[in-house]
Scaffold this motif. Structure first.
Motif, PDB file in Angstrom:
ATOM      1  N   VAL A  52       0.834  -1.190   0.000  1.00  0.00           N
ATOM      2  CA  VAL A  52       0.000   0.000   0.000  1.00  0.00           C
ATOM      3  C   VAL A  52       0.878   1.253   0.000  1.00  0.00           C
ATOM      4  N   ARG A  53       0.209   2.406  -0.122  1.00  0.00           N
ATOM      5  CA  ARG A  53       0.926   3.674  -0.193  1.00  0.00           C
ATOM      6  C   ARG A  53       0.084   4.754   0.445  1.00  0.00           C
ATOM      7  N   ASP A  54       0.732   5.781   0.950  1.00  0.00           N
ATOM      8  CA  ASP A  54      -0.004   6.928   1.467  1.00  0.00           C
ATOM      9  C   ASP A  54      -1.067   7.332   0.448  1.00  0.00           C
ATOM     10  N   PRO A  55      -2.335   7.409   0.842  1.00  0.00           N
ATOM     11  CA  PRO A  55      -3.416   7.617  -0.134  1.00  0.00           C
ATOM     12  C   PRO A  55      -3.281   8.867  -0.996  1.00  0.00           C
ATOM     13  N   MET A  56      -2.868   9.988  -0.405  1.00  0.00           N
ATOM     14  CA  MET A  56      -2.741  11.212  -1.195  1.00  0.00           C
ATOM     15  C   MET A  56      -1.585  11.111  -2.184  1.00  0.00           C
ATOM     16  N   GLU A  57      -0.484  10.501  -1.766  1.00  0.00           N
ATOM     17  CA  GLU A  57       0.637  10.330  -2.687  1.00  0.00           C
ATOM     18  C   GLU A  57       0.235   9.422  -3.841  1.00  0.00           C
ATOM     19  N   ARG A  58      -0.494   8.382  -3.528  1.00  0.00           N
ATOM     20  CA  ARG A  58      -0.950   7.458  -4.578  1.00  0.00           C
ATOM     21  C   ARG A  58      -1.882   8.182  -5.554  1.00  0.00           C
ATOM     22  N   CYS A 112      -8.852  -4.503  -2.496  1.00  0.00           N
ATOM     23  CA  CYS A 112      -8.265  -5.720  -1.913  1.00  0.00           C
ATOM     24  C   CYS A 112      -9.009  -6.253  -0.693  1.00  0.00           C
ATOM     25  N   TYR A 113      -9.992  -5.534  -0.189  1.00  0.00           N
ATOM     26  CA  TYR A 113     -10.831  -5.972   0.933  1.00  0.00           C
ATOM     27  C   TYR A 113      -9.987  -6.506   2.105  1.00  0.00           C
ATOM     28  N   PRO A 114      -9.162  -5.639   2.688  1.00  0.00           N
ATOM     29  CA  PRO A 114      -8.233  -6.101   3.720  1.00  0.00           C
ATOM     30  C   PRO A 114      -8.898  -6.632   4.990  1.00  0.00           C
ATOM     31  N   CYS A 115     -10.183  -6.314   5.204  1.00  0.00           N
ATOM     32  CA  CYS A 115     -10.850  -6.845   6.381  1.00  0.00           C
ATOM     33  C   CYS A 115     -11.587  -8.157   6.101  1.00  0.00           C
ATOM     34  N   LEU A 116     -11.624  -8.570   4.855  1.00  0.00           N
ATOM     35  CA  LEU A 116     -12.259  -9.839   4.506  1.00  0.00           C
ATOM     36  C   LEU A 116     -11.229 -10.887   4.128  1.00  0.00           C
ATOM     37  N   ILE A 117     -10.125 -10.454   3.567  1.00  0.00           N
ATOM     38  CA  ILE A 117      -9.041 -11.360   3.206  1.00  0.00           C
ATOM     39  C   ILE A 117      -7.909 -11.125   4.194  1.00  0.00           C
ATOM     40  N   ASN A 118      -7.526 -12.150   4.888  1.00  0.00           N
ATOM     41  CA  ASN A 118      -6.550 -12.002   5.968  1.00  0.00           C
ATOM     42  C   ASN A 118      -5.135 -12.015   5.385  1.00  0.00           C
ATOM     43  N   TYR A 119      -4.637 -10.851   4.992  1.00  0.00           N
ATOM     44  CA  TYR A 119      -3.314 -10.773   4.373  1.00  0.00           C
ATOM     45  C   TYR A 119      -2.223 -11.112   5.384  1.00  0.00           C
ATOM     46  N   ASP A 120      -1.275 -11.930   4.928  1.00  0.00           N
ATOM     47  CA  ASP A 120      -0.186 -12.365   5.797  1.00  0.00           C
ATOM     48  C   ASP A 120       0.928 -11.337   5.866  1.00  0.00           C
ATOM     49  N   PHE A 121       1.069 -10.548   4.816  1.00  0.00           N
ATOM     50  CA  PHE A 121       2.190  -9.614   4.728  1.00  0.00           C
ATOM     51  C   PHE A 121       1.682  -8.287   4.190  1.00  0.00           C
ATOM     52  N   ILE A 122       2.005  -7.201   4.905  1.00  0.00           N
ATOM     53  CA  ILE A 122       1.562  -5.855   4.510  1.00  0.00           C
ATOM     54  C   ILE A 122       2.795  -5.008   4.245  1.00  0.00           C
ATOM     55  N   GLY A 123       3.084  -4.788   2.968  1.00  0.00           N
ATOM     56  CA  GLY A 123       4.210  -3.940   2.609  1.00  0.00           C
ATOM     57  C   GLY A 123       3.754  -2.514   2.380  1.00  0.00           C
ATOM     58  N   LYS A 124       4.699  -1.598   2.461  1.00  0.00           N
ATOM     59  CA  LYS A 124       4.392  -0.186   2.217  1.00  0.00           C
ATOM     60  C   LYS A 124       5.352   0.375   1.175  1.00  0.00           C
ATOM     61  N   PHE A 125       4.821   1.227   0.319  1.00  0.00           N
ATOM     62  CA  PHE A 125       5.617   1.848  -0.731  1.00  0.00           C
ATOM     63  C   PHE A 125       6.764   2.653  -0.134  1.00  0.00           C
ATOM     64  N   GLU A 126       6.532   3.216   1.039  1.00  0.00           N
ATOM     65  CA  GLU A 126       7.548   4.044   1.690  1.00  0.00           C
ATOM     66  C   GLU A 126       8.782   3.230   2.086  1.00  0.00           C
ATOM     67  N   THR A 127       8.639   1.933   2.252  1.00  0.00           N
ATOM     68  CA  THR A 127       9.755   1.038   2.573  1.00  0.00           C
ATOM     69  C   THR A 127       9.743  -0.142   1.598  1.00  0.00           C
ATOM     70  N   LEU A 128       9.500   0.178   0.326  1.00  0.00           N
ATOM     71  CA  LEU A 128       9.199  -0.838  -0.676  1.00  0.00           C
ATOM     72  C   LEU A 128      10.300  -1.878  -0.829  1.00  0.00           C
ATOM     73  N   GLU A 129      11.534  -1.452  -1.029  1.00  0.00           N
ATOM     74  CA  GLU A 129      12.606  -2.407  -1.309  1.00  0.00           C
ATOM     75  C   GLU A 129      12.864  -3.336  -0.126  1.00  0.00           C
ATOM     76  N   GLU A 130      12.966  -2.765   1.068  1.00  0.00           N
ATOM     77  CA  GLU A 130      13.220  -3.610   2.245  1.00  0.00           C
ATOM     78  C   GLU A 130      12.089  -4.614   2.451  1.00  0.00           C
ATOM     79  N   ASP A 131      10.846  -4.131   2.365  1.00  0.00           N
ATOM     80  CA  ASP A 131       9.692  -5.009   2.580  1.00  0.00           C
ATOM     81  C   ASP A 131       9.635  -6.097   1.518  1.00  0.00           C
ATOM     82  N   ALA A 132       9.824  -5.699   0.252  1.00  0.00           N
ATOM     83  CA  ALA A 132       9.707  -6.656  -0.842  1.00  0.00           C
ATOM     84  C   ALA A 132      10.791  -7.718  -0.774  1.00  0.00           C
TER      85      ALA A 132
END
Length: 357
Positions: free
Chosen positions: A193-199, A271-291
């Motif tokens: 995901v990414r900061d909504p305004m930046e996205r 992506c319905y994050p409250c219905l699909i239980n995502y195992d991993f939540i990455g952020k664009f702000e830390t994209l390379e490390e997370d990925a």
């Protein structure tokens, strides 16, 4: 009630004023990841502003709660350099899980499963499910999935058109119900995901400030026709030159002349994050490390690293908090507030700090 007032009135009573201020401060802090406050209590306070008769989480009602938060399988992670990334990951997972657990209902599922998974890409070799969030690194993620799946030897050799129009990757909704359920229950599910305004600003710059054979004639023409007074014939004919303020008028219009688009649709509806239980939540702000940490988790080849290159318009400055501030100056205070309100569920779910409006 202002957003800040809503924060202060709805924050848990055991939090100090300093903690409330730190979590609810209305300023840009793109890499901020504070976990002291479960911000979901703001939902009921803001529903009046949006003139909604029930909670904005109402489209999640009638669903089962996500299963218990399962620990990530970290047996394939090598080396001790991932400690900080792993710690941030666990906090994000817990935050989202607690948010959804608090505001979901225990009734039966009402939303059709196939619709819920329509944005999720499948990589069967390493058992990965990736929900596509445009303008949050999705092009390079698709390249990585193609390499993982044996469709390419390097992420750097795959063109933009092959990524988005080649139809090399399968989506989860292309499987039968048994195949969908099996993969949801056994594969590692990730979302970036990414900061909504930046996205949002990134999407506008990409689609409307550069030549585009789809967005200009389809969206641009309709936007200019409805929101630009005394538009000249050339603009009406080509749809080029849409201004950010006009784009925001379209976004906030309940009677839009054209529909929504995945590039600026809310993540909560992609992506319905409250219905699909995502195992991993990455952020664009830390994209390379997370990925790259995620690639370790799923046992990707050691030589595969997440690409660093900018997919298109590589000479353009990346959309940063400062760039966003310049675009927001074109809007009235009310327009800025309504734009934030439009995305505030994404802000809450992923614990982004609200902007100055």
């Amino acid at each position: 009630m202002s957003v800040r007032a809503a924060w202060n009135s709805s924050a848990p009573p055991d939090l100090s004023k300093r903690e409330v201020a730190a979590s609810g401060g209305r300023h840009w802090r793109g890499k901020a990841d504070p976990f002291g406050v479960v911000a979901a209590s703001l939902v009921s306070q803001l529903s009046d502003r949006q003139k909604m008769s029930e909670s904005p989480l109402s489209h999640f009602r009638g669903v089962y709660l996500p299963p218990a938060l399962h620990p990530l399988n970290k047996t394939l992670v090598k080396g001790g350099k991932w400690k900080d990334v792993d710690s941030a990951q666990e906090k994000r997972r817990s935050f989202l899980h607690d948010f959804c657990k608090k505001y979901n209902s225990r009734k039966k599922l009402r939303t059709h499963l196939v619709h819920l998974v329509s944005r999720i890409y499948v990589e069967d070799r390493h058992k990965v499910l990736y929900c596509e969030v445009p303008k949050a690194g999705c092009s390079n993620w698709k390249r990585v999935l193609m390499v993982l799946n044996g469709l390419a030897t390097s992420a750097h050799n795959i063109s933009h058109d092959d990524v988005h129009y080649g139809k090399h990757l399968r989506k989860l909704d292309s499987y039968d119900l048994k195949g969908i359920y099996t993969r949801l229950n056994t594969y590692t599910k990730t979302i970036f995901v990414r900061d909504p305004m930046e996205r949002l600003v990134s999407a506008f710059r990409d689609k409307f400030e550069h030549p585009n054979s789809y967005y200009h004639p389809v969206f641009g023409k309709a936007i200019i026709k409805k929101y630009r007074h005394n538009a000249n014939e050339e603009s009406l004919k080509t749809g080029s030159g849409v201004k950010f303020k006009e784009f925001i008028q379209y976004l906030l219009d309940s009677h839009r002349p054209v529909g929504m688009d995945i590039h600026w649709e809310q993540v909560s509806k992609l992506c319905y994050p409250c219905l699909i239980n995502y195992d991993f939540i990455g952020k664009f702000e830390t994209l390379e490390e997370d990925a790259n940490y995620f690639l370790q988790l799923v046992g990707a080849p050691a030589e595969l690293k997440f690409p660093k290159f900018k997919d298109r318009h590589s000479s353009d400055e990346r959309t940063s908090a400062e760039v966003v501030r310049q675009y927001l100056k074109e809007l009235s205070k009310e327009e800025r507030q309504l734009t934030y309100d439009f995305y505030y569920l994404d802000y809450l779910m992923f614990n982004y700090t609200s902007p100055i409006v």
